[in-house]
Design a protein around this motif. Sequence first.
Motif, PDB file in Angstrom:
ATOM      1  N   GLU A   1      14.948   5.906   9.250  1.00  0.00           N
ATOM      2  CA  GLU A   1      13.927   6.767   9.844  1.00  0.00           C
ATOM      3  C   GLU A   1      13.183   5.924  10.874  1.00  0.00           C
ATOM      4  N   MET A   2      13.295   6.293  12.154  1.00  0.00           N
ATOM      5  CA  MET A   2      12.669   5.549  13.241  1.00  0.00           C
ATOM      6  C   MET A   2      11.848   6.519  14.086  1.00  0.00           C
ATOM      7  N   GLU A   3      11.515   6.130  15.311  1.00  0.00           N
ATOM      8  CA  GLU A   3      10.746   7.002  16.203  1.00  0.00           C
ATOM      9  C   GLU A   3      11.650   8.112  16.747  1.00  0.00           C
ATOM     10  N   PRO A   4      11.183   9.355  16.768  1.00  0.00           N
ATOM     11  CA  PRO A   4      11.998  10.462  17.280  1.00  0.00           C
ATOM     12  C   PRO A   4      12.348  10.296  18.758  1.00  0.00           C
ATOM     13  N   SER A   5      13.539  10.736  19.115  1.00  0.00           N
ATOM     14  CA  SER A   5      14.014  10.776  20.508  1.00  0.00           C
ATOM     15  C   SER A   5      13.805   9.453  21.246  1.00  0.00           C
ATOM     16  N   ALA A   6      14.176   8.366  20.606  1.00  0.00           N
ATOM     17  CA  ALA A   6      14.060   7.035  21.208  1.00  0.00           C
ATOM     18  C   ALA A   6      15.435   6.373  21.211  1.00  0.00           C
ATOM     19  N   GLU A   7      15.530   5.232  21.891  1.00  0.00           N
ATOM     20  CA  GLU A   7      16.785   4.486  21.921  1.00  0.00           C
ATOM     21  C   GLU A   7      16.557   3.092  21.370  1.00  0.00           C
ATOM     22  N   TYR A   8      17.512   2.628  20.562  1.00  0.00           N
ATOM     23  CA  TYR A   8      17.420   1.337  19.890  1.00  0.00           C
ATOM     24  C   TYR A   8      18.664   0.502  20.172  1.00  0.00           C
ATOM     25  N   LYS A   9      18.481  -0.811  20.179  1.00  0.00           N
ATOM     26  CA  LYS A   9      19.586  -1.758  20.326  1.00  0.00           C
ATOM     27  C   LYS A   9      19.971  -2.237  18.929  1.00  0.00           C
TER      28      LYS A   9
ATOM     29  N   ILE B   1      26.015   5.950  -3.035  1.00  0.00           N
ATOM     30  CA  ILE B   1      24.885   6.088  -2.109  1.00  0.00           C
ATOM     31  C   ILE B   1      23.760   5.130  -2.513  1.00  0.00           C
ATOM     32  N   THR B   2      23.043   4.647  -1.537  1.00  0.00           N
ATOM     33  CA  THR B   2      21.790   3.928  -1.765  1.00  0.00           C
ATOM     34  C   THR B   2      20.758   4.574  -0.853  1.00  0.00           C
ATOM     35  N   LYS B   3      19.628   4.993  -1.443  1.00  0.00           N
ATOM     36  CA  LYS B   3      18.606   5.683  -0.667  1.00  0.00           C
ATOM     37  C   LYS B   3      17.234   5.136  -1.042  1.00  0.00           C
ATOM     38  N   LEU B   4      16.475   4.714  -0.022  1.00  0.00           N
ATOM     39  CA  LEU B   4      15.121   4.207  -0.216  1.00  0.00           C
ATOM     40  C   LEU B   4      14.146   5.123   0.506  1.00  0.00           C
ATOM     41  N   GLU B   5      13.100   5.548  -0.214  1.00  0.00           N
ATOM     42  CA  GLU B   5      12.056   6.392   0.366  1.00  0.00           C
ATOM     43  C   GLU B   5      10.711   5.692   0.225  1.00  0.00           C
ATOM     44  N   ARG B   6       9.828   5.893   1.214  1.00  0.00           N
ATOM     45  CA  ARG B   6       8.458   5.385   1.181  1.00  0.00           C
ATOM     46  C   ARG B   6       7.521   6.582   1.280  1.00  0.00           C
ATOM     47  N   ASN B   7       6.676   6.769   0.268  1.00  0.00           N
ATOM     48  CA  ASN B   7       5.731   7.894   0.224  1.00  0.00           C
ATOM     49  C   ASN B   7       6.437   9.226   0.505  1.00  0.00           C
ATOM     50  N   GLY B   8       7.645   9.391  -0.020  1.00  0.00           N
ATOM     51  CA  GLY B   8       8.391  10.636   0.110  1.00  0.00           C
ATOM     52  C   GLY B   8       9.227  10.785   1.363  1.00  0.00           C
ATOM     53  N   SER B   9       9.174   9.807   2.286  1.00  0.00           N
ATOM     54  CA  SER B   9       9.959   9.881   3.529  1.00  0.00           C
ATOM     55  C   SER B   9      11.091   8.859   3.513  1.00  0.00           C
ATOM     56  N   LEU B  10      12.189   9.214   4.126  1.00  0.00           N
ATOM     57  CA  LEU B  10      13.357   8.335   4.188  1.00  0.00           C
ATOM     58  C   LEU B  10      13.026   7.034   4.908  1.00  0.00           C
ATOM     59  N   VAL B  11      13.490   5.928   4.346  1.00  0.00           N
ATOM     60  CA  VAL B  11      13.416   4.631   5.000  1.00  0.00           C
ATOM     61  C   VAL B  11      14.831   4.181   5.358  1.00  0.00           C
TER      62      VAL B  11
ATOM     63  N   GLY C   1       0.778  -1.232   0.000  1.00  0.00           N
ATOM     64  CA  GLY C   1       0.000   0.000   0.000  1.00  0.00           C
ATOM     65  C   GLY C   1       0.809   1.281   0.000  1.00  0.00           C
ATOM     66  N   ALA C   2       2.118   1.187  -0.153  1.00  0.00           N
ATOM     67  CA  ALA C   2       2.973   2.380  -0.175  1.00  0.00           C
ATOM     68  C   ALA C   2       3.740   2.442  -1.490  1.00  0.00           C
ATOM     69  N   SER C   3       4.164   3.648  -1.852  1.00  0.00           N
ATOM     70  CA  SER C   3       4.950   3.864  -3.057  1.00  0.00           C
ATOM     71  C   SER C   3       6.414   4.106  -2.664  1.00  0.00           C
ATOM     72  N   TYR C   4       7.318   3.312  -3.222  1.00  0.00           N
ATOM     73  CA  TYR C   4       8.737   3.389  -2.896  1.00  0.00           C
ATOM     74  C   TYR C   4       9.533   3.975  -4.049  1.00  0.00           C
ATOM     75  N   LYS C   5      10.614   4.669  -3.677  1.00  0.00           N
ATOM     76  CA  LYS C   5      11.553   5.225  -4.649  1.00  0.00           C
ATOM     77  C   LYS C   5      12.953   4.824  -4.210  1.00  0.00           C
TER      78      LYS C   5
END
Length: 137
Positions: A91-99, A47-57, A36-40
Motif C-alpha cells: 500500500e503506497m501513495e495513489p497514482s504515483a510511480e516508484y523505482k 499467502i502472507t498478509k500484514l495489515e496496520r490499523n486495518g489497512s494493507l501494508v 503507535g500502530a496495531s498490526y495483524k
Amino acid sequence: MAVVEELITKDNKGTLSFGNYLLDAKTKKDGFEFEGASYKIKTFKEITKLERNGSLVYESVPGSTVTNFKGNKEVVEFDVEAAGDISFTLEMEPSAEYKLVVNGVSAGRIPTNVGGKLNASLELDEGSRSSVKIMKC
C-alpha cells in the motif's frame, strides 16, 4: 534466513520481521503494537498478509518471510525469502510511480493504481534472500 517463529516481531534495528512460508495451515496474530500502530499478520505457505490499523501494508502470494521491514509512502525496504517466485503488493501513495531495486540492481519503475496498490513480482530460490527497496520517483 530462518522463518519468523513468533509470526511478527520487532528486531534490534527497530524494523519489523514477519511471516512464515513453511506453515501448512493459516496462522494469524492480531494486536501487535509497533510505533503507535496495531498490526495483524496472517501467514502460511499460500499467502502472507500484514495489515496496520486495518489497512494493507504487505501481501505476498505465495507466502513469504520478511525481515528488516521499514518504510512509509516515500520508500519501503525489506529482505524477503520464500519457497520460490512471489508476487507482492504494498500500500503506497495513489497514482504515483516508484523505482524498484532488487539486490542493489534497478528492476524498473512501477506505477500504483488509484487505490495506492503497488504490485510486483520477484524471482526467488528457496532458502535465498533478496533485498528489496522501493522509492518514489
